[in-house]
Motif scaffolding. Sequence first.
Motif, PDB file in Angstrom:
ATOM      1  N   ASN A 253     -13.072 -34.647 -11.453  1.00 18.56           N
ATOM      2  CA  ASN A 253     -12.060 -35.494 -12.094  1.00 18.56           C
ATOM      3  C   ASN A 253     -12.162 -35.432 -13.611  1.00 18.56           C
ATOM      4  O   ASN A 253     -11.153 -35.359 -14.319  1.00 18.56           O
ATOM      5  CB  ASN A 253     -12.224 -36.946 -11.639  1.00 18.56           C
ATOM      6  CG  ASN A 253     -11.867 -37.154 -10.182  1.00 18.56           C
ATOM      7  OD1 ASN A 253     -11.231 -36.316  -9.551  1.00 18.56           O
ATOM      8  ND2 ASN A 253     -12.290 -38.286  -9.630  1.00 18.56           N
TER       9      ASN A 253
ATOM     10  N   SER B  40      -4.175 -40.150 -11.011  1.00 22.67           N
ATOM     11  CA  SER B  40      -3.499 -40.389  -9.729  1.00 22.67           C
ATOM     12  C   SER B  40      -2.859 -39.116  -9.181  1.00 22.67           C
ATOM     13  O   SER B  40      -2.704 -38.968  -7.959  1.00 22.67           O
ATOM     14  CB  SER B  40      -2.438 -41.484  -9.888  1.00 22.67           C
ATOM     15  OG  SER B  40      -1.419 -41.084 -10.786  1.00 22.67           O
TER      16      SER B  40
ATOM     17  N   ASP C   1      -5.587 -37.205  -7.462  1.00 20.37           N
ATOM     18  CA  ASP C   1      -5.902 -37.972  -6.258  1.00 20.37           C
ATOM     19  C   ASP C   1      -4.886 -37.695  -5.156  1.00 20.37           C
ATOM     20  O   ASP C   1      -5.238 -37.645  -3.969  1.00 20.37           O
ATOM     21  CB  ASP C   1      -5.920 -39.471  -6.569  1.00 20.37           C
ATOM     22  CG  ASP C   1      -7.058 -39.884  -7.484  1.00 20.37           C
ATOM     23  OD1 ASP C   1      -8.028 -39.108  -7.632  1.00 20.37           O
ATOM     24  OD2 ASP C   1      -6.969 -40.985  -8.062  1.00 20.37           O
TER      25      ASP C   1
END
Length: 269
Positions: A203, A229, A232
């Motif tokens: 990340n 996001s 994700d």
Amino acid sequence: MSNRIARPAATVLCAVILSCGPVPALAGGIPAIEQAGPAAAQVAADRSLHLEGASNARDIGGYVTEEGRTVRWGKVFRSNALDKLTPSDLALLSERGVESVDDFRTVVERTLSQDRIPNGAGTNWFDVIGTNPANLPALVDMPTMYALMATDPGASRAFHDALVNVANTEGAVLYHCSAGKDRTGWITAVLLTLLGVSRADVNADYMLSNQYLTGPRTGSAFIDGVEQSWLDTSFATVDRVYGNFDNYVRDGLQLSDGDIAQLRDTLLA
């Protein structure tokens, strides 16, 4: 959670130019990925290649895996488009041993912004999105784009071919899209995960595009940067569609145990 936007074709083409939970242990030698915190030294390292014409060109090396091995520096570079590279940039890439340049862009992007390639390097075109014209609206809808990259057969073929190229290239590989953050961001996340880098470090590497991208700010992450996001969404889509990352690697990307072993042998010290 997708908010697909219906856009006329011309708008989509303009957008093309501008954009670009723990996982269980896997078979075939892929280690488990844990939600460990990123090592400060790894994230803070100066990863930039300091190219005048590609601010988001950087090295993915230096990350320590869950098994304690280290991703080799100088083997894989990720970047935004190469059309503005200067002669000194090209000389630097040659000095760094770039042997292969992989382009993830559509034919429109490639036509309007043609790559400048360092001497001696071969080129590959692995179009992630443009092989299916129905995918183009996703380029203005990031959640849909990130879900599509994890499921579309054309995207999977492109990423498969790029990863096999990385595994089998003796010198350095540089891969890129337009901004070096979305298509390039997902394949880097996949590659680092395959190598055993923690999700937190994956990340952190993804979010570095917000640090390295430069130029006029529009206030739009779609153009200027990334959002956690979005990444994700790709990982969640992998879990939903394939069951887990292992199945995505085998059934989606169709990488063999031999491919994975070669990647780890090539890139891990």
